[in-house]
Write a protein that holds these residues in place. Structure first.
Motif, short mmCIF file in Angstrom:
data_model
loop_
_atom_site.label_atom_id
_atom_site.label_comp_id
_atom_site.label_asym_id
_atom_site.label_seq_id
_atom_site.Cartn_x
_atom_site.Cartn_y
_atom_site.Cartn_z
N LYS A 679 -24.41 10.98 54.13
CA LYS A 679 -24.58 12.37 54.56
C LYS A 679 -24.41 13.30 53.37
CE LYS A 679 -23.38 14.94 58.75
NZ LYS A 679 -22.40 15.07 59.86
N ASP A 681 -25.83 15.98 52.44
CA ASP A 681 -25.87 17.42 52.69
C ASP A 681 -24.47 17.99 52.95
OD1 ASP A 681 -28.57 17.23 52.44
OD2 ASP A 681 -28.97 17.15 54.60
N SER A 682 -23.56 17.16 53.49
CA SER A 682 -22.21 17.63 53.81
C SER A 682 -21.23 17.46 52.64
CB SER A 682 -21.66 16.86 55.02
OG SER A 682 -22.48 17.04 56.14
N TYR A 713 -25.32 13.31 42.06
CA TYR A 713 -25.12 14.65 42.63
C TYR A 713 -24.48 15.52 41.55
CZ TYR A 713 -25.82 12.01 46.94
OH TYR A 713 -26.33 11.20 47.91
#
Length: 978
Positions: A679, A681-682, A713
């Motif tokens: 996940k 995006d979180s 990231y």
């Protein structure tokens, strides 16, 4: 006469022992079959204990009456002897004073012991009250030979008898009333009235009224019993409310039209006598015994029956040794379980339960023929008299052997009632009842009784096993189990195990029979109640492995689960559900009992099959679960790649972090790894809201940096670098993403201008060299005031024209020029300030104040010029010592300490100066040094205490919130004000 009623054992009782017939044998010493030990240490006293009264009458005793502890007897021809048994040493003797040949026929004493009616052979009656010595004639009674009196137990008092019934030798029943008062002027007789109400007959002829008894029942209903020689009459009727004083005539009138109810027997011995038993004083009799020609008619009195007052009537026929020609019965007395029959030379006691003669007492010939036997209804004592002696019977523990009689009659309820306080007898009754029920095939009742006995357990159990009565055996074992004490753990364990086996056998048989589903369910419910019994919970718990083995051997899975729940052995229950793939049931048990250890143990299995429900259960448990201990199961299944399990894992981790606010680093690191992998995006949002200070962060920064770097990231890495205060690395990495992000990183080291400048130079170099954007590079100059045009010029290539920097260079020059002007202005202002200060100093040197001779100290109000003083510009003047004392309370601790040190130095310098005032001239240098030191110390003291006016200065303003009374001295000061 002083010892007239002293009791002692008659020597005749020793010489001629009491003859007892049909007495119950005493239990032998030793251990009985029931297990009770019954040892009789001494011979038990007999029920009927005779005692002779130490009394030698001066004359022959003719008649005798006793009631309510009042004893009356007729001696000789016309002497009446009265004795109050409460005061036996104060006898009272009254003479009848009869001149004719009449003798006393009978004595009648009322229930209160106050009214004595004396019937004479001359068909006359006289009356004697307990409180008087006067013999009064009953004139209205003259002409009738009185045979019986029925006293009024309800209305009779010590003053009046109330309405009573009187029976004569001619069969006539009169109603009368006697009053002890002296009467009026026109009526001085004690008899108030005397009227006939009824007459009795036998064979068409008048018959003497042998006995009369009057009783009142409920609802003003009266019962009258009258007997003749061979007939017993009953009269029943109601008296109107409030009309009881009018007498009993209405009762007889109600029976005028119908023949009175009576019982008749053919044999006539010339007289009869009826006696009653009353359990408590002033209550209605419960039983009766009528001595007549055929024998003794005895039974109960039932006041509810409409047809007859008598119930359960039986006839005891006289024994063969009773011959009417020689020894006819004389009197009868009824007790609770016996009636005593008086014969001319002996007394027989017959049990009313079985008609057996249980006691026979022969009287010696020297006392003469027995004349009468009377029972005092108040005291319960039985009196017998002859012409020469008086005897008294004590009845002791009459019911001692009644239980055995009832037991032999198979009336077990009554038998148990009469041996409540004798456990050995109760045990025998229960054993007999149990045997009786067993023989009649009432096995369940037999088992209940056997369980209460002390009979050998093995014999009883084998008895039911041989009879193939498993239900009765189970009932017996259950009752035995309930009667055991908690300390008898071995017996309890054996019985519990045996009962469990019996229940399981029974359930197995019923399960194989489809037509007994209802019985099967009832048996299962009963078995489960047995398993959940709180009384034997400890035994079940200590032996739960044995019970489990029994349940497993019978294949009884449902009851095994139920038993596991009762024992709170939820692990076994959950394991059972998991083995049968019933994971929802397993989770339900887990959620219901909330055992954390079981959650940790079974969550991996349940998470594999029902992840959403498991996570819901975890969330419901909240803080009671330690999420760190659930991580192994979550990691295992998240690595398997199941989308549902991964999503539920993330949901629970988010619940722990955001709602439970768990601070555990492992939890945050695991959530971070889940975000990074599944996940993304979180991930950045989590890092941003987690905080920007390293002390606020719950996850491992190095782990987060490595994780973000592995997954590429970069923006997240920049954020981690910023938190780690690695600003150069953050700027370098941010330039790969966004220049604006790099700019935000460059401004973070606010306290380190050199580092900020370095970071901005990195950004400027990147903009110029990598992006070749001169305009953006110029924007960097405006974003950071630390950069100058000359700092970034070396980054530009040689071919860039000056036109690109024209505006930046002009702007930079303008800034330099403005800065120079600001410095000039500051220098001018500083010069002006220094000038004004010098002028103020010169002016202060010439300032002075005038002190008048009458001026006083602002503190002590004494003349100011008497001692050294201080004058302040505000006008306040203080003595030196007054100011010192006033200021010292407002000084800080360090100031007070310094002031004390200066005072000590000043005192030391003063002493040194005085000791040297006669020294030589060559010591003047030393004295000068001392003088200088002393002045310096005084100057320092002045700086502390005289720096400002104590009333107008800053210290007074700051002390505005200081309490007037020191808190440490508040209680002491408060006590002085009370």
């Amino acid at each position: 006469m002083a010892s007239i009623l002293d009791e002692y054992e008659d020597s005749q009782n020793i010489r001629h022992p009491v003859h007892s017939h049909n007495r119950l044998p005493a239990t032998n010493i030793g251990i009985t079959h029931s297990g009770f030990v019954n040892v009789r240490l001494e011979e038990e006293k007999p029920i009927f204990n005779k005692q002779r009264i130490d009394f030698s009458p001066p004359e022959k005793i003719n008649h005798f009456a006793v009631c309510n502890n009042q004893l009356c007897m007729s001696l000789g021809k016309d002497t009446i002897l009265r004795i109050d048994l409460g005061k036996p040493d104060q006898p009272n003797q009254v003479e009848l004073g009869r001149k004719d040949d009449s003798k006393v026929h009978k004595l009648f004493l009322d229930p209160t012991g106050s009214h004595l009616v004396i019937s004479l052979t001359s068909s006359e009656c006289v009356y004697l009250n307990r409180n008087t010595q006067k013999i009064r004639s009953l004139s209205r009674w003259r002409g009738h030979l009185i045979e019986s009196v029925g006293w009024n137990k309800v209305l009779g008092t010590e003053v009046t008898t109330g309405p009573i019934l009187v029976g004569t030798s001619q069969g006539i029943i009169f109603e009368a009333e006697i009053s002890a008062s002296e009467g009026s002027l026109f009526n001085t007789n004690p008899d108030q009235y005397f009227r006939q109400v009824h007459s009795l007959e036998e064979d068409g002829k008048p018959a003497p009224v042998c006995c009369l008894e009057v009783e009142r029942g409920l609802e003003s209903k009266y019962f009258i019993i009258a007997t003749t020689r061979k007939r017993l009459f009953q009269f029943v009727g109601k008296v109107a409310e409030g009309s009881e004083q009018q007498g009993f005539s209405s009762i007889f009138s109600q029976n005028q039209e119908l023949l009175p109810s009576f019982q008749e027997f053919p044999v006539n011995m010339g007289y009869s006598e009826i006696t009653f038993y009353t359990s408590k004083l002033r209550t209605c009799p419960k039983a009766f015994a009528w001595m007549m020609g055929n024998g003794v008619l005895y039974g109960q009195l039932d006041y509810v029956r409409l047809d007859s007052l008598l119930s359960d009537v039986e006839v005891w026929e006289y024994t063969s040794d009773i011959d009417f020609n020689f020894n006819k019965p004389i009197s009868i007395v009824l007790t609770q379980f016996h009636f005593l029959l008086l014969l001319p030379d002996r007394v027989k006691a017959i049990c009313t339960l079985n008609g057996q003669v249980v006691h026979e007492d022969v009287f010696p010939d020297k006392f003469g023929t027995l004349k009468k036997m009377i029972k005092d209804p108040a005291g319960g004592l039985v009196w017998i008299y002859t012409e020469k002696a008086v005897f008294r019977y004590h009845i002791q523990r009459e019911a001692r052997d009644v239980w055995q009689m009832y037991m032999n009659m198979n009336r077990f309820d009554l038998a148990k009632e009469y041996c409540q306080d004798r456990p050995e007898c109760m045990d025998m009754v229960l054993a007999k009842e149990a045997e009786h029920c067993f023989q009649n095939k009432r096995y369940l009742e037999s088992a209940k009784c056997y369980a209460l006995t002390q009979n050998y357990f093995e014999e009883i159990a084998l008895k039911f096993i041989e009879a193939k009565q498993e239900e009765a055996l189970k009932e017996f074992l259950m009752k035995k189990l309930n009667n055991l004490k908690p300390s008898e753990k071995t017996q309890i364990t054996l019985l519990v195990t045996w009962l469990t086996e019996l229940y399981l056998n029974r359930l197995g048989l019923l399960e194989s029979d489809d037509g007994k589903n209802a019985l099967l369910q009832n048996t299962r419910d009963e078995f489960r109640r047995f398993l959940s019994s709180t009384k034997h919970k400890e035994c079940f718990y200590n032996n739960r492995d044995t019970i489990y083995d029994l349940l497993a051997s019978h294949g009884n899975v449902d009851d095994m689960v139920y038993f596991s729940v009762i024992m709170q052995d939820y692990e076994r229950v959950i394991s059972h559900h998991c083995q049968h793939d019933d994971y929802s049931a397993a989770l339900e048990v887990l959620s219901k009992h909330c055992d954390e250890k079981l959650f940790y143990k079974f969550s991996p299995v349940l998470m594999q099959h029902i992840p959403k429900k498991v996570v819901d259960a975890w969330i419901q448990m909240g803080n009671r679960l330690d999420p760190k201990k659930l991580i192994p199961a979550l990691v295992n299944y998240s690595q398997m790649g199941s989308t549902q399990q991964i999503n539920e894992t993330i949901r629970y981790m988010e619940f722990c972090v955001y709602q439970l606010e768990v601070k555990e680093e492992a939890i945050h690191n695991y959530l971070l790894s889940l975000y990074a992998k599944y996940k993304p995006d979180s991930l950045l949002w989590y890092l941003e809201q987690a905080g920007t200070q390293a002390s606020e962060i719950n996850y491992d920064l190095k782990y987060a940096l490595r994780l973000c770097a592995e997954h590429g990231y970069l923006q997240a890495c920049v954020l981690v670098y910023k938190i780690m205060e690695l600003y150069e690395e953050a700027v370098d990495l941010a330039l790969q993403v966004d220049v604006d992000l790099a700019k935000s990183c460059a401004d973070l080291p606010e306290d380190d201008e050199e580092l900020r400048k370095k970071l901005w130079l990195k950004i400027a170099r990147h903009v110029v060299q990598e992006e070749k954007d001169v305009k953006k590079a110029m924007n960097c100059l405006s974003s950071c005031n630390l950069l100058k045009i000359e700092d970034i010029l070396p980054f530009f290539p040689d071919f860039v024209t000056i036109d690109h920097f024209k505006e930046a260079i002009c702007s930079s020059l303008e800034e330099y020029n403005q800065h120079i002007e600001e410095l000039k202005q500051e220098m001018e202002e500083a010069t002006e300030s220094a000038k004004r200060i010098r002028e103020d100093i010169l002016e202060m040197r010439n300032k002075y104040g005038v002190v008048e001779s009458q001026e006083k100290c602002a503190t002590c109000d004494f003349p100011l010029l008497n001692r050294p003083f201080y004058l302040f510009l505000c006008g306040h003047m203080f003595h030196y010592d007054c100011l010192y004392q006033e200021v010292s309370t407002h000084l800080y601790t360090h100031e007070q300490t310094k002031l004390e040190e200066l005072q000590k130095k000043l005192a030391g310098v003063t002493v040194t100066t005085k000791s040297r005032h006669r020294q030589k001239e060559d010591d003047s240098v030393s004295l000068g040094i001392t003088h200088v030191s002393r002045e310096q110390i005084k100057s320092d003291i002045d700086d502390i205490i005289a720096s400002e006016c104590v009333y107008c200065g800053e210290r007074m303003i700051k002390s505005i919130d200081k309490p007037f009374i020191d808190p440490e001295r508040f209680e002491e000061e408060k006590s002085t004000w009370l």
